[in-house]
Write an enzyme that holds these catalytic residues in place. Sequence first.
Site, short mmCIF file in Angstrom:
data_model
loop_
_atom_site.label_atom_id
_atom_site.label_comp_id
_atom_site.label_asym_id
_atom_site.label_seq_id
_atom_site.Cartn_x
_atom_site.Cartn_y
_atom_site.Cartn_z
N SER A 1 -52.32 -0.25 -62.56
CA SER A 1 -53.17 0.91 -62.38
C SER A 1 -53.43 1.48 -63.76
CB SER A 1 -52.44 1.95 -61.53
OG SER A 1 -53.04 3.22 -61.70
N TYR B 1 -45.25 7.51 -59.36
CA TYR B 1 -46.19 6.39 -59.28
C TYR B 1 -46.50 5.85 -60.67
CZ TYR B 1 -50.58 3.95 -58.17
OH TYR B 1 -51.58 3.02 -58.04
#
Length: 696
Positions: free
Chosen positions: A572, A585
């Site tokens: 990501s 995250y």
Amino acid sequence: MASLSPSSTLAQLVARSRKLGADRSVCNWGGGNTSAKSDEIDFRGRTARILWVKGSGSDLATCTEASFTGLFLDDLLPLLEREHMSDSEMVDYLAHCFYEPGRPRPSIETLLHGFLPFAFIDHTHADATNFFACATDGEKLARACFGDELIWIPYRRPGFGLAREVALAVRARPDAKLVILAKHGLITWGETDESCYASTLATVTRAQKFVEECIAQADKTIFGGPRVPTLPAEERANLAAQVAPVLRGLVSAEKRQILRFEQSEDVLTFASSRDASRLTQIGAACPDHLVHTKPWPLLVDWTPDQNSEALTTALRTGIATYVEKYHRYLEEQVQQNLDPDAASPIYRASDAQSDPHPRVILIPGVGMFTTGKDATMADVSAQLYHRAIAVMGGAEACGGFISLSDAESYAVEYWPLEQYKLKLAPPEREFARHVVLVTGAAGGIGSATCRRVAQDGAHIVATDIDLAGAEQLAAHLNTQFGAGRAIAIKMDVTSEQSVQAAFQQATLAFGGIDVIVNNAGLASSASITETSLAEWNKNWNVLATGYFLVAREGFRVLTTQGRGGNLVFIASKNALVAGKNAAAYSTAKAAEAHLARCLAEEGGQFGIRVNTVNPDAVLTGSRIWDSSWRTARAATYGVAPDELEAVYRKRTTLGVNILPDDIAEAVAFFASPTRALKSTGNILNVDGGVAAAYPR
Ligand SMILES: [Zn+2]
């Protein structure tokens, strides 16, 4: 295509052919051909006698009217006056006799049908009559079974010569009811469609009964009885899964192969038998089998009381010996140059030499591996070897199995027409012969990736904790790209045991893996004070530990296979830049991205590349976008959930509407066996034009 609307003869022929093809003991895959003769109106409006015969390359079980070609019989019959005609002359000649243009090239056995006077003809490679056709005393036994109804033709390679010989023999014996072609097959006929089919079935049944009586009288156990015991089912599967990547690596030395494992009863009985070592040296049971099974299988020199390391060693030695033997066979045959039609200018001049590795590998007490360029062809090899086992069993009961000599095998295997067929095959697609395992396959990016590489030829192992979702995807891929192309496996990436079990299932299904896409993900968004320990651990379990477990198992398979490989991580942009209210995250993603770079460093020596794709917000078609994550992210930006997309879009004039397909394209680039071959340890941002430094 069928502009002349042929009579119902063709429809009946298709129905009869499919009935024959439905029983594989009568008609093996791709083998055999059928015909009918009828009066049709030709393009000039005149009545003409037409021979309808199956085209090259189709299978009777699935044929349609489009699989057949009509030929003007009046143009074929004068050929009977000739004494010799080469294959290429024959093919050129037949091309001039088409009733309708655009139909498939007619079977190489067309003249067999054309020259015989009967209106309806079946030519099959039925097991039951091949018991005779492939037995030492076959002719004598066949005469005992069929008496004067039989015409026996000694072995001869299919083509003009065989067709003419059969025609002349039948002309001399108008009372005959069937022809057996030694080491090849059966010809039966009738004056109606029904009587032809009935005659084929009656002939096969009669041969079957006769041979069953022979077996009963012979008082011998099948294949000499067991030499070694058969292992319990679970042990067989475990062993097979363990050695599959080794075997796949070995047989993929020239071209990658897809493997298929099976352990059906006939295979186990044969592979574990006393006679197997003798019978597997004899040769193929039918010319038709050769291309898919090669002249011999490899019977691995190993017994079930030995361990898996010994099996690995036996596979290495066995494959090496097999390749040597195959090369020797080729050299000898090329030198002898026995058959002028089959003399192999193509083989000598180019790369037409077929892969020297075995297509059928028998492991005593364990089962059978077959290989192919895809799952379908690995299955075809297996189906044909079942036929071979059946024929060997029957022929042995009839006094001993015999087969094509090396010279006869070579003349079929390197038959210019067979080679021509290979040349006509379309070029292989980018991911052909490759197995791609994707985690989180049921999600948006996962399923887009599977579709993207499957479309270019990949075999897919779709893994997900959501098994139903993965199964749905696999079913879709199999419908679209062909049966056997995709399987679904349940995998929880956070469980060591689940990951190992899934990889074992994958190697058992296809023999190994070439590309691993580490994609399973989750979404989480909370300020640091709101982040629970459970939430923190969950992120790290899935995104860091989960990626480690999958990568480790992937490395084990790839290094065992020894043919390089490829890992692609879906990280990501949060792996590179801070994400507000996403500490758990983002840090786990950072660990994941760094793991990929570490593995790139480690994989180099094995030819394993590891690259990372960083998606930014994938707004459409993503499971994450539909989750509570959206609500949480909207709160971070202080907008209503429905307005969040607009917030993302406003960040760039390019628009950030990143689709799962965009990510899949980036994955396909890194995973490509050609395009990114010289690139590892990279990170590719797919961000819709928003630079990574943008505050998130
Ligand atoms: Zn045939």
